[in-house]
Design a protein around this motif. Sequence first.
Motif, mmCIF file in Angstrom:
data_model
loop_
_atom_site.group_PDB
_atom_site.id
_atom_site.type_symbol
_atom_site.label_atom_id
_atom_site.label_comp_id
_atom_site.label_asym_id
_atom_site.label_seq_id
_atom_site.Cartn_x
_atom_site.Cartn_y
_atom_site.Cartn_z
ATOM 1 N N GLU A 62 -4.566 5.454 -2.122
ATOM 2 C CA GLU A 62 -4.389 5.959 -3.480
ATOM 3 C C GLU A 62 -3.068 6.709 -3.618
ATOM 4 N N THR A 63 -2.693 7.450 -2.581
ATOM 5 C CA THR A 63 -1.405 8.162 -2.609
ATOM 6 C C THR A 63 -0.248 7.181 -2.718
ATOM 7 N N VAL A 64 -0.293 6.123 -1.894
ATOM 8 C CA VAL A 64 0.772 5.115 -1.926
ATOM 9 C C VAL A 64 0.783 4.392 -3.272
ATOM 10 N N ALA A 65 -0.393 4.077 -3.777
ATOM 11 C CA ALA A 65 -0.475 3.367 -5.048
ATOM 12 C C ALA A 65 0.164 4.175 -6.176
ATOM 13 N N GLU A 66 -0.076 5.484 -6.196
ATOM 14 C CA GLU A 66 0.523 6.329 -7.235
ATOM 15 C C GLU A 66 2.043 6.330 -7.120
ATOM 16 N N GLU A 67 2.553 6.337 -5.894
ATOM 17 C CA GLU A 67 4.001 6.288 -5.705
ATOM 18 C C GLU A 67 4.561 4.963 -6.212
ATOM 19 N N CYS A 68 3.858 3.876 -5.945
ATOM 20 C CA CYS A 68 4.318 2.565 -6.406
ATOM 21 C C CYS A 68 4.277 2.475 -7.933
ATOM 22 N N ARG A 69 3.210 2.978 -8.527
ATOM 23 C CA ARG A 69 3.087 2.940 -9.987
ATOM 24 C C ARG A 69 4.165 3.777 -10.659
ATOM 25 N N ALA A 70 4.524 4.889 -10.011
ATOM 26 C CA ALA A 70 5.575 5.742 -10.564
ATOM 27 C C ALA A 70 6.923 5.025 -10.604
ATOM 28 N N LYS A 71 7.077 4.012 -9.753
ATOM 29 C CA LYS A 71 8.316 3.236 -9.727
ATOM 30 C C LYS A 71 8.211 1.971 -10.564
ATOM 31 N N GLY A 72 7.112 1.824 -11.302
ATOM 32 C CA GLY A 72 6.983 0.712 -12.227
ATOM 33 C C GLY A 72 6.190 -0.477 -11.723
ATOM 34 N N ALA A 73 5.619 -0.390 -10.521
ATOM 35 C CA ALA A 73 4.853 -1.511 -9.977
ATOM 36 C C ALA A 73 3.386 -1.415 -10.399
ATOM 37 N N GLN A 74 2.721 -2.557 -10.432
ATOM 38 C CA GLN A 74 1.264 -2.590 -10.537
ATOM 39 C C GLN A 74 0.708 -2.555 -9.118
ATOM 40 N N ALA A 75 -0.334 -1.767 -8.888
ATOM 41 C CA ALA A 75 -0.862 -1.632 -7.532
ATOM 42 C C ALA A 75 -2.377 -1.594 -7.558
ATOM 43 N N LEU A 76 -2.985 -2.525 -6.837
ATOM 44 C CA LEU A 76 -4.436 -2.580 -6.669
ATOM 45 C C LEU A 76 -4.766 -2.084 -5.265
ATOM 46 N N VAL A 77 -5.711 -1.170 -5.142
ATOM 47 C CA VAL A 77 -6.129 -0.610 -3.859
ATOM 48 C C VAL A 77 -7.409 -1.305 -3.395
ATOM 49 N N VAL A 78 -7.373 -1.833 -2.159
ATOM 50 C CA VAL A 78 -8.548 -2.487 -1.576
ATOM 51 C C VAL A 78 -8.727 -1.975 -0.145
ATOM 52 N N PRO A 79 -9.549 -0.950 0.079
ATOM 53 C CA PRO A 79 -9.780 -0.463 1.442
ATOM 54 C C PRO A 79 -10.258 -1.603 2.339
ATOM 55 N N THR A 80 -9.560 -1.792 3.466
ATOM 56 C CA THR A 80 -9.824 -2.950 4.327
ATOM 57 C C THR A 80 -9.595 -2.596 5.786
ATOM 58 N N ASP A 81 -10.512 -3.017 6.632
ATOM 59 C CA ASP A 81 -10.320 -3.001 8.077
ATOM 60 C C ASP A 81 -10.116 -4.451 8.491
ATOM 61 N N VAL A 82 -8.903 -4.807 8.908
ATOM 62 C CA VAL A 82 -8.592 -6.210 9.172
ATOM 63 C C VAL A 82 -9.310 -6.756 10.389
ATOM 64 N N SER A 83 -9.915 -5.883 11.192
ATOM 65 C CA SER A 83 -10.677 -6.375 12.335
ATOM 66 C C SER A 83 -12.050 -6.897 11.918
#
Length: 286
Positions: free
Chosen positions: A14-35
């Motif tokens: 969520e922290t990263v997503a807010e930073e991306c949105r502040a720069k004009g990007a759309q950001a979807l957060v999907v908590p994931t464990d790739v294992s």
Amino acid sequence: MRLVLAARSTASLETVAEECRAKGAQALVVPTDVSVDEQVVALRDAAVERYGRIDVWVGAASVFSYGAFEDTPAEVFRHQIEANLMGQVSSARAVLPVFRSQGSGVLVFVASIYSRVTSPYASGYVTSKFGLLGFAESLGQELKGSGISVCSVLPATIDTPIYQHAANFTGQRIHPIPPIVGPDRVARAIVRVSSSPRRSVVVGRTQASLIALHELLPAVYHRTVRPAMHLVAMRKGEVEPNPGNVFEPGTATNAVTGGWRWPAAVRLAPFAVLAAVAGAALRRRR
């Protein structure tokens, strides 16, 4: 820019997503464990549902452990393989049908300079990254002419919190091997290969020379790498054995950088010592 962000920690995402949105990007957060295969499939489905397609998939998940092989718990070694290698294999298996249906797509794996060179006290990580590069190259050969590209980015020592996050069974504090490169350079390399695909690219020119040393003068490399690890990486302070963030995210130290970069004269000094040791070994060999 339309992004889908995946990691184990929802708060950090969520922290990263807010930073991306502040720069004009759309950001979807999907908590994931790739294992976990099912979570990787859910990540793919969420991306397609939101945006209708996937143009670039970046597989950057990694966990790290320091320690002699015999001191490293089997489950820690195994989970490095599960996350660093099999997590990327699962990602490829999930996204390739989407790429096939589109007739295009770029799959970027963040491997490591440890995909091409070796080191004591990091056998699980080295094993996973050697395997990842081999998988990426084999997959790229299979997909040639399909419109789908497979790229590998091989960072050297990068100033991230991976060293604070790493499991540690050495009994000593861990320090990265200099020179240390800023994470922005890795990010730029990922963006470049996403738009202009290349089979592989190393980030960190100085340490890239270790690849040539490893391949052309293997006896010299093997003679110097263990002393270098003791001299630079494992020093100052005692640490209790711990699994780091191998099994659970270490959110307390999540940040873009790890605070490891020093003034040039300081950060290059240990590398100069390593070069001197390698030079002395080469002279003895001759």
